[in-house]
Scaffold this motif. Structure first.
Motif, PDB file in Angstrom:
ATOM      1  N   GLU A   1      14.296   5.054   2.440  1.00 27.52           N
ATOM      2  CA  GLU A   1      12.606   4.388   2.173  1.00 27.52           C
ATOM      3  C   GLU A   1      11.286   5.185   1.441  1.00 27.52           C
ATOM      4  OE1 GLU A   1      10.085   0.229   3.229  1.00 27.52           O
ATOM      5  OE2 GLU A   1      12.941   0.787   3.899  1.00 27.52           O
TER       6      GLU A   1
ATOM      7  N   ASP B   1       7.375   6.001   0.775  1.00 30.85           N
ATOM      8  CA  ASP B   1       6.201   4.777   0.089  1.00 30.85           C
ATOM      9  C   ASP B   1       5.848   5.165  -1.673  1.00 30.85           C
ATOM     10  OD1 ASP B   1       3.518   4.783  -1.145  1.00 30.85           O
ATOM     11  OD2 ASP B   1       3.375   4.964   1.226  1.00 30.85           O
ATOM     12  N   ASP B   2       6.144   3.813  -2.640  1.00 31.30           N
ATOM     13  CA  ASP B   2       6.191   3.444  -3.829  1.00 31.30           C
ATOM     14  C   ASP B   2       4.933   4.680  -4.331  1.00 31.30           C
ATOM     15  OD1 ASP B   2       8.561   1.971  -4.654  1.00 31.30           O
ATOM     16  OD2 ASP B   2       8.290   0.407  -3.488  1.00 31.30           O
ATOM     17  N   ARG B   3       3.752   4.237  -3.748  1.00 26.46           N
ATOM     18  CA  ARG B   3       2.529   4.900  -4.549  1.00 26.46           C
ATOM     19  C   ARG B   3       2.798   6.452  -4.889  1.00 26.46           C
ATOM     20  NH1 ARG B   3      -1.355   3.581  -1.088  1.00 26.46           N
ATOM     21  NH2 ARG B   3      -0.694   3.586   0.868  1.00 26.46           N
ATOM     22  N   LEU B   4       3.449   7.528  -3.841  1.00 34.19           N
ATOM     23  CA  LEU B   4       3.387   8.526  -3.539  1.00 34.19           C
ATOM     24  C   LEU B   4       4.119   8.926  -4.375  1.00 34.19           C
ATOM     25  CD1 LEU B   4       3.434   9.508   0.552  1.00 34.19           C
ATOM     26  CD2 LEU B   4       1.876   9.734  -1.379  1.00 34.19           C
TER      27      LEU B   4
END
Length: 63
Positions: free
Chosen positions: A6, A8-11
């Protein structure tokens, strides 16, 4: 090696934008390369500190 993680989508989005890499896989592989390179640099610096020369250059030149 196939694995599920999983992220971090922002990163990931920021890394894709800044790096101009095309896939999440490319971003993760590049991050791993950078992480390994940083650890190797740290190891080299540690080894350099341990291998400090403690001789007397003036004394050696007299010989």
């Amino acid at each position: 090696m196939r694995t599920n993680i999983e992220l971090d989508d922002r990163l990931v989005s920021e890394a894709l934008k800044i790096s101009k890499l095309k896939t999440k896989k490319d971003v993760v592989n590049e991050a791993l390369k950078s992480f390994i390179a940083a650890l190797k640099r740290k190891q080299i610096l540690t080894l350099r500190e341990e291998d400090t020369w403690n001789g007397d250059l003036k004394q050696m030149r007299k010989i």
